[in-house]
Design a protein around this motif. Sequence first.
Motif, PDB file in Angstrom:
ATOM      1  N   TRP A   1       0.823  -1.212   0.000  1.00  0.00           N
ATOM      2  CA  TRP A   1       0.000   0.000   0.000  1.00  0.00           C
ATOM      3  C   TRP A   1       0.862   1.268   0.000  1.00  0.00           C
ATOM      4  O   TRP A   1       0.342   2.368  -0.143  1.00  0.00           O
ATOM      5  N   ASP A   2       2.180   1.092   0.137  1.00  0.00           N
ATOM      6  CA  ASP A   2       3.102   2.218   0.001  1.00  0.00           C
ATOM      7  C   ASP A   2       3.673   2.294  -1.416  1.00  0.00           C
ATOM      8  O   ASP A   2       4.394   3.236  -1.743  1.00  0.00           O
ATOM      9  N   TYR A   3       3.381   1.290  -2.247  1.00  0.00           N
ATOM     10  CA  TYR A   3       3.836   1.321  -3.641  1.00  0.00           C
ATOM     11  C   TYR A   3       2.984   2.325  -4.420  1.00  0.00           C
ATOM     12  O   TYR A   3       1.817   2.549  -4.103  1.00  0.00           O
ATOM     13  N   PRO A   4       3.556   2.922  -5.468  1.00  0.00           N
ATOM     14  CA  PRO A   4       2.842   3.976  -6.197  1.00  0.00           C
ATOM     15  C   PRO A   4       1.884   3.451  -7.264  1.00  0.00           C
ATOM     16  O   PRO A   4       1.912   2.290  -7.652  1.00  0.00           O
ATOM     17  N   ARG A   5       1.065   4.345  -7.738  1.00  0.00           N
ATOM     18  CA  ARG A   5       0.223   4.132  -8.915  1.00  0.00           C
ATOM     19  C   ARG A   5       0.263   5.425  -9.692  1.00  0.00           C
ATOM     20  O   ARG A   5      -0.137   6.437  -9.148  1.00  0.00           O
ATOM     21  N   PRO A   6       0.748   5.484 -10.923  1.00  0.00           N
ATOM     22  CA  PRO A   6       1.242   4.361 -11.707  1.00  0.00           C
ATOM     23  C   PRO A   6       2.445   3.685 -11.056  1.00  0.00           C
ATOM     24  O   PRO A   6       3.113   4.260 -10.206  1.00  0.00           O
ATOM     25  N   PRO A   7       2.685   2.422 -11.465  1.00  0.00           N
ATOM     26  CA  PRO A   7       3.741   1.632 -10.831  1.00  0.00           C
ATOM     27  C   PRO A   7       5.137   2.183 -11.068  1.00  0.00           C
ATOM     28  O   PRO A   7       5.380   2.922 -12.019  1.00  0.00           O
TER      29      PRO A   7
ATOM     30  N   VAL B   1       8.527  -4.577 -10.665  1.00  0.00           N
ATOM     31  CA  VAL B   1       7.487  -3.574 -10.826  1.00  0.00           C
ATOM     32  C   VAL B   1       6.703  -3.536  -9.525  1.00  0.00           C
ATOM     33  O   VAL B   1       6.241  -4.573  -9.033  1.00  0.00           O
ATOM     34  N   LEU B   2       6.573  -2.327  -8.974  1.00  0.00           N
ATOM     35  CA  LEU B   2       5.890  -2.115  -7.694  1.00  0.00           C
ATOM     36  C   LEU B   2       4.658  -1.258  -7.935  1.00  0.00           C
ATOM     37  O   LEU B   2       4.776  -0.114  -8.369  1.00  0.00           O
ATOM     38  N   GLU B   3       3.497  -1.821  -7.659  1.00  0.00           N
ATOM     39  CA  GLU B   3       2.231  -1.121  -7.883  1.00  0.00           C
ATOM     40  C   GLU B   3       1.350  -1.262  -6.656  1.00  0.00           C
ATOM     41  O   GLU B   3       1.277  -2.342  -6.052  1.00  0.00           O
ATOM     42  N   THR B   4       0.647  -0.196  -6.311  1.00  0.00           N
ATOM     43  CA  THR B   4      -0.251  -0.192  -5.159  1.00  0.00           C
ATOM     44  C   THR B   4      -1.096  -1.453  -5.121  1.00  0.00           C
ATOM     45  O   THR B   4      -1.710  -1.815  -6.124  1.00  0.00           O
ATOM     46  N   SER B   5      -1.099  -2.105  -3.984  1.00  0.00           N
ATOM     47  CA  SER B   5      -1.907  -3.285  -3.648  1.00  0.00           C
ATOM     48  C   SER B   5      -1.404  -4.594  -4.267  1.00  0.00           C
ATOM     49  O   SER B   5      -1.992  -5.641  -4.048  1.00  0.00           O
ATOM     50  N   HIS B   6      -0.308  -4.549  -5.014  1.00  0.00           N
ATOM     51  CA  HIS B   6       0.237  -5.745  -5.659  1.00  0.00           C
ATOM     52  C   HIS B   6       1.606  -6.103  -5.089  1.00  0.00           C
ATOM     53  O   HIS B   6       2.456  -5.230  -4.939  1.00  0.00           O
TER      54      HIS B   6
ATOM     55  N   ASP C   1       8.991 -10.449   3.398  1.00  0.00           N
ATOM     56  CA  ASP C   1       9.258  -9.016   3.585  1.00  0.00           C
ATOM     57  C   ASP C   1       8.234  -8.117   2.893  1.00  0.00           C
ATOM     58  O   ASP C   1       8.421  -6.905   2.812  1.00  0.00           O
ATOM     59  N   ILE C   2       7.121  -8.702   2.425  1.00  0.00           N
ATOM     60  CA  ILE C   2       6.057  -7.940   1.768  1.00  0.00           C
ATOM     61  C   ILE C   2       4.760  -8.187   2.528  1.00  0.00           C
ATOM     62  O   ILE C   2       4.398  -9.333   2.788  1.00  0.00           O
ATOM     63  N   VAL C   3       4.048  -7.117   2.877  1.00  0.00           N
ATOM     64  CA  VAL C   3       2.750  -7.257   3.551  1.00  0.00           C
ATOM     65  C   VAL C   3       1.662  -6.590   2.730  1.00  0.00           C
ATOM     66  O   VAL C   3       1.929  -5.669   1.953  1.00  0.00           O
ATOM     67  N   GLY C   4       0.429  -7.039   2.904  1.00  0.00           N
ATOM     68  CA  GLY C   4      -0.712  -6.585   2.111  1.00  0.00           C
ATOM     69  C   GLY C   4      -1.704  -5.798   2.933  1.00  0.00           C
ATOM     70  O   GLY C   4      -1.300  -5.027   3.787  1.00  0.00           O
ATOM     71  N   PRO C   5      -2.966  -6.104   2.678  1.00  0.00           N
ATOM     72  CA  PRO C   5      -3.536  -7.162   1.867  1.00  0.00           C
ATOM     73  C   PRO C   5      -3.253  -6.963   0.376  1.00  0.00           C
ATOM     74  O   PRO C   5      -2.960  -5.858  -0.065  1.00  0.00           O
ATOM     75  N   PHE C   6      -3.344  -8.063  -0.385  1.00  0.00           N
ATOM     76  CA  PHE C   6      -2.977  -8.072  -1.783  1.00  0.00           C
ATOM     77  C   PHE C   6      -4.202  -8.157  -2.695  1.00  0.00           C
ATOM     78  O   PHE C   6      -5.099  -8.956  -2.443  1.00  0.00           O
ATOM     79  N   LYS C   7      -4.171  -7.384  -3.742  1.00  0.00           N
ATOM     80  CA  LYS C   7      -5.212  -7.462  -4.763  1.00  0.00           C
ATOM     81  C   LYS C   7      -5.118  -8.819  -5.462  1.00  0.00           C
ATOM     82  O   LYS C   7      -4.034  -9.341  -5.665  1.00  0.00           O
ATOM     83  N   GLY C   8      -6.276  -9.355  -5.838  1.00  0.00           N
ATOM     84  CA  GLY C   8      -6.298 -10.602  -6.589  1.00  0.00           C
ATOM     85  C   GLY C   8      -7.239 -11.633  -5.994  1.00  0.00           C
ATOM     86  O   GLY C   8      -7.767 -12.479  -6.709  1.00  0.00           O
TER      87      GLY C   8
END
Length: 165
Positions: A16-22, A49-54, A151-158
């Motif tokens: 959730w700290d990753y940007p959009r656009p990625p 590639v780092l994208e919000t929620s992914h 080392d990655i936390v979500g929740p994750f889209k999908g």
Amino acid sequence: MMPQRIEPGPGQESVWDYPRPPRLESTSKHIQIIFNQVIIADTHSAMRVLETSHPPVYYLPLENIHQEYLIPVAQASSFCEWKGRAGYYTVKVGDRQAPNAAWYYSDPTPPFRPIQNYVAFYAHLMDICTVEGETVQPQPGNFYGGWITKDIVGPFKGGPGSWGW
């Protein structure tokens, strides 16, 4: 309903700290992919590639992939609003194959030119994908290609109910 961000612990990142656009960034983390008991890819030169929620999607340079295991799929393609048109590979090792298990961008949009002809793999279609020796978990839902590590936390889209995030 929008999900509640999980607070990252020490050494963790929140998707959730990753940007959009990625954002695209290089990584020297050790990446390996195993299919049918064969290491088909091994690199310290991936891009992610780092994208919000992914969770991150890792793209590997062709020179670090045993290309004899990649079969281009002429009729398969998809379109990403950020990266452009993707082509696909079937992965075949011995008598086993995974159709449309990997994808690439032969002509990505300008911000993503560094991943031109790099290849990403769906973790759920491979036997083992690792980052720094840790076996990854595939992004939920089998539609997106992110790799989840400790080392990655979500929740994750999908997953169920996340399509509109």
